[in-house]
Design an enzyme around this catalytic site. Structure first.
Site, PDB file in Angstrom:
ATOM      1  CG  HIS A  11      -2.143  -0.868   1.021  1.00  0.00           C
ATOM      2  ND1 HIS A  11      -3.419  -0.467   1.348  1.00  0.00           N
ATOM      3  CD2 HIS A  11      -2.271  -2.118   0.509  1.00  0.00           C
ATOM      4  CE1 HIS A  11      -4.276  -1.440   1.060  1.00  0.00           C
ATOM      5  NE2 HIS A  11      -3.592  -2.452   0.551  1.00  0.00           N
TER       6      HIS A  11
ATOM      7  CG  HIS B  35      -4.380 -12.092  -0.562  1.00  0.00           C
ATOM      8  ND1 HIS B  35      -5.453 -11.631  -1.292  1.00  0.00           N
ATOM      9  CD2 HIS B  35      -3.806 -10.985  -0.022  1.00  0.00           C
ATOM     10  CE1 HIS B  35      -5.514 -10.308  -1.199  1.00  0.00           C
ATOM     11  NE2 HIS B  35      -4.517  -9.894  -0.441  1.00  0.00           N
TER      12      HIS B  35
END
Length: 328
Positions: free
Chosen positions: A73, A201
């Protein structure tokens, strides 16, 4: 097309200088990053970072995934410059409250703890942006993933970009495949990089609010899997929004290729997970990674290095923050 040989001595020295400058400017600031950047100025930085990350992961394995996500991010908003770490002030708006980050990104306290320890041994030397990169690598390794040598030499931004962070530069969990490919391509990353990085993930958790629509309204999902997730994620918005589910139901605290195996049986938790294997252009790559963990590890490392090269501040740009939460 090959260059023709120089046939005349009239090729001036000024032209040679101009060509040299052009070649110099054609490189990117990422060329200034180095695997040995702190070898003389802070040789113990790696052991120091690893020690703090290891303690944090032992306390809570999920924090490893959170740190990797923090790095992602950060890099997607004006480059890997530590801008996501800046707190809001009465006169400054950071990125933490942007839609992609608010009540979602975490791990700031771990970065603070690392910075504090690094400042004790090398004050004013190691940037917060570099600390975040090293900590991300160590998080992957400590939870069973591959090791790689990180490229360092970034400096910290004095600014943040709330608008960019709030307007889809960071692809949301509702993204379709086209959006994912486009958003990563905008950062200089390929579709292959995108699929490999999505493999992060393989560990961590997601909030109910990010997968509610998928488990109640989508059809490309295993029914048993959906029903199990519904028990912790009520259908009504505002109810249980922050309840958590593992992104990888098989080995949620271990870095491996089970994430991709889950997609083959329609057990991707987020829409942005399952679209990687849904009759589209990335299906074959998901199959490859699901069958070959070494191929996944190799591509993940390459993609992490390339992501870390996004628009770094180097040289005299930016600063080395004393506190990662505020500019000097």
């Amino acid at each position: 097309m090959a260059l023709s040989p120089i046939r005349s001595s009239s090729f001036s020295s000024s032209a040679i200088v101009a060509l040299a400058v052009l070649l110099l400017l054609s490189g990117t600031s990422s060329a200034n990053l180095s695997k040995n950047f702190y070898s003389k100025t802070c040789p113990n930085v790696f052991n120091t970072v690893k020690s703090v990350v290891k303690s944090a992961v032992v306390r809570e394995p999920r924090i490893g995934a959170s740190i990797v996500r923090l790095f992602f991010h950060d890099c997607f908003v004006q480059g890997c410059d530590g801008s996501i770490l800046l707190d809001d002030t009465p006169t400054f708006q950071g990125e933490k409250t942007a839609a992609a980050n608010n009540n979602s990104v975490r791990g700031f306290e771990v970065i603070d703890a690392i910075k504090s320890e690094v400042e004790k041994i090398c004050p004013g030397v190691v940037s917060c942006a570099d600390i975040l990169d090293i900590a991300s690598r160590d998080s992957v390794v400590l939870l069973g993933g591959p090791f790689w040598k990180v490229r360092l030499g970034r400096r910290d931004s004095r600014t943040a970009n709330f608008t960019a962070a709030n307007t889809g530069v960071i692809p949301p969990p509702t993204s379709n495949l086209t959006n994912l490919i486009t958003r990563f391509r905008d950062q200089g990353l390929s579709a292959r990089d995108m699929v490999a990085l999505s493999g992060a993930h393989t560990f961590g958790k997601a909030r109910c609010t990010s997968f509610r629509d998928r488990i109640y309204n989508q059809t490309n999902i295993d029914r048993t899997f959906a029903l199990a997730r519904q028990r912790r994620c009520p259908r009504t918005n505002g109810t249980g929004d922050n309840n958590l589910a593992n992104l990888d139901f098989r080995t949620p605290n271990h870095f491996d290729n089970n994430y991709f195996k889950n997609l083959l049986i329609k057990r991707g938790l987020l829409n942005s997970d399952q679209v990687l294997f849904n009759g589209g252009s990335t299906d074959s790559l998901v199959r490859t990674y699901s069958q070959n963990n070494k191929a996944f590890d190799t591509d993940f490392v390459k993609a992490m290095i390339r992501m870390g090269d996004i628009k770094p501040l180097t040289g005299s740009q930016g600063e080395i923050r004393k506190n990662c939460r505020r500019v000097n």
